[in-house]
Design a protein around this motif. Structure first.
Motif, PDB file in Angstrom:
ATOM      1  N   ARG A 111       0.896  -1.172   0.099  1.00 16.11           N
ATOM      2  CA  ARG A 111       0.033   0.212  -0.035  1.00 16.11           C
ATOM      3  C   ARG A 111       0.592   1.402   0.148  1.00 16.11           C
ATOM      4  NH1 ARG A 111      -5.321  -1.002   3.985  1.00 16.11           N
ATOM      5  NH2 ARG A 111      -6.269  -2.396   2.540  1.00 16.11           N
ATOM      6  N   ARG A 165       2.465   1.166  -3.744  1.00 13.21           N
ATOM      7  CA  ARG A 165       1.229   1.292  -4.834  1.00 13.21           C
ATOM      8  C   ARG A 165       1.715   0.860  -6.068  1.00 13.21           C
ATOM      9  NH1 ARG A 165      -2.670   2.589  -2.196  1.00 13.21           N
ATOM     10  NH2 ARG A 165      -3.990   2.540  -4.077  1.00 13.21           N
ATOM     11  N   ALA A 211      -0.821  -0.268   7.874  1.00 10.96           N
ATOM     12  CA  ALA A 211      -1.600  -0.712   6.628  1.00 10.96           C
ATOM     13  C   ALA A 211      -2.800  -0.265   6.693  1.00 10.96           C
ATOM     14  CB  ALA A 211      -1.426  -2.148   6.519  1.00 10.96           C
ATOM     15  N   GLN A 244      -4.504   3.873   1.722  1.00  9.38           N
ATOM     16  CA  GLN A 244      -5.507   3.666   0.798  1.00  9.38           C
ATOM     17  C   GLN A 244      -5.466   2.273   0.247  1.00  9.38           C
ATOM     18  OE1 GLN A 244      -7.855   5.934   0.390  1.00  9.38           O
ATOM     19  NE2 GLN A 244      -9.091   4.899  -1.276  1.00  9.38           N
ATOM     20  N   PRO A 245      -6.400   1.500   0.194  1.00 12.30           N
ATOM     21  CA  PRO A 245      -6.383   0.069  -0.534  1.00 12.30           C
ATOM     22  C   PRO A 245      -5.848   0.159  -1.997  1.00 12.30           C
ATOM     23  CG  PRO A 245      -8.339   0.348   1.056  1.00 12.30           C
ATOM     24  CD  PRO A 245      -7.727   1.530   0.789  1.00 12.30           C
ATOM     25  N   LEU A 246      -5.254  -0.980  -2.224  1.00 17.29           N
ATOM     26  CA  LEU A 246      -4.795  -1.197  -3.523  1.00 17.29           C
ATOM     27  C   LEU A 246      -6.035  -1.526  -4.351  1.00 17.29           C
ATOM     28  CD1 LEU A 246      -1.649  -3.141  -2.895  1.00 17.29           C
ATOM     29  CD2 LEU A 246      -1.789  -0.851  -3.778  1.00 17.29           C
ATOM     30  N   GLU A 274      -7.014  -5.265  -4.362  1.00 19.84           N
ATOM     31  CA  GLU A 274      -7.383  -6.040  -3.084  1.00 19.84           C
ATOM     32  C   GLU A 274      -8.940  -6.343  -3.079  1.00 19.84           C
ATOM     33  OE1 GLU A 274      -6.264  -3.983   0.686  1.00 19.84           O
ATOM     34  OE2 GLU A 274      -4.268  -3.298  -0.324  1.00 19.84           O
TER      35      GLU A 274
END
Length: 163
Positions: free
Chosen positions: A55, A58, A154, A158-160, A163
């Motif tokens: 994360r 990125r 984590a 921001q989430p990928l 995911e």
């Protein structure tokens, strides 16, 4: 004589193994909290640390070297993960696509050259010295604290998309 169906035999074995794997987890008599093994805590720690690195970065930091990127993002080490003093060092681990991470296992020189260009030779030398230093086994409370630390870091990012 009764004929024995091999599929029933396989089913019986799977059922026995499944029942064994579903043993009740031990809990602390004082707090009632579950007791985890060192292996479970190490695995959880690595999962949260790896998610934090992916994360944080990125994208694959190797860019277009070796013919482009493909595959899911992974946490790749400059100094191999087997060198325990630098295994969880944030300056040693960077996001890499699956292709670059698998390539640098067999040919680490381009990754080392990238690291030296980005951060300088002195930083790389310090990292190598740290990796060759002594290392003590982390205690269970340390593993729990580190897992909580990287979990928090984590989850703040921001989430990928994958995911």
């Amino acid at each position: 004589i009764k004929e024995y169906n091999p599929y029933i035999w396989i089913h019986e074995i799977v059922t026995i193994l499944f029942k064994r794997s579903r043993k009740k987890r031990r809990t602390s008599k004082l707090t009632g909290q579950p007791i985890y093994t060192r292996g479970e805590l190490n695995k959880s720690l690595w999962q949260w640390f790896s998610l934090f690195i992916r994360r944080r970065d990125r994208m694959c930091l190797m860019g277009e070297m070796w013919g482009g990127c493909w595959g899911y993002l992974q946490a790749g080490h400059v100094i191999p993960r087997g060198k325990k003093p630098t295994e969880l060092d944030e300056t040693n681990v960077y996001g890499q696509c699956q292709f670059h991470n698998s390539r640098h296992r067999y040919n680490p020189d381009p990754y080392k050259a990238w690291f030296v260009r980005q951060f300088g030779g002195e930083t790389y030398t310090n990292l190598v010295e740290k990796s060759e230093g002594s290392w003590k086994v982390r205690t269970l409370p340390e593993l729990t604290r580190l897992t909580a630390h990287y979990r928090q870091k984590a989850l703040q990012l921001q989430p990928l998309d994958t995911e």
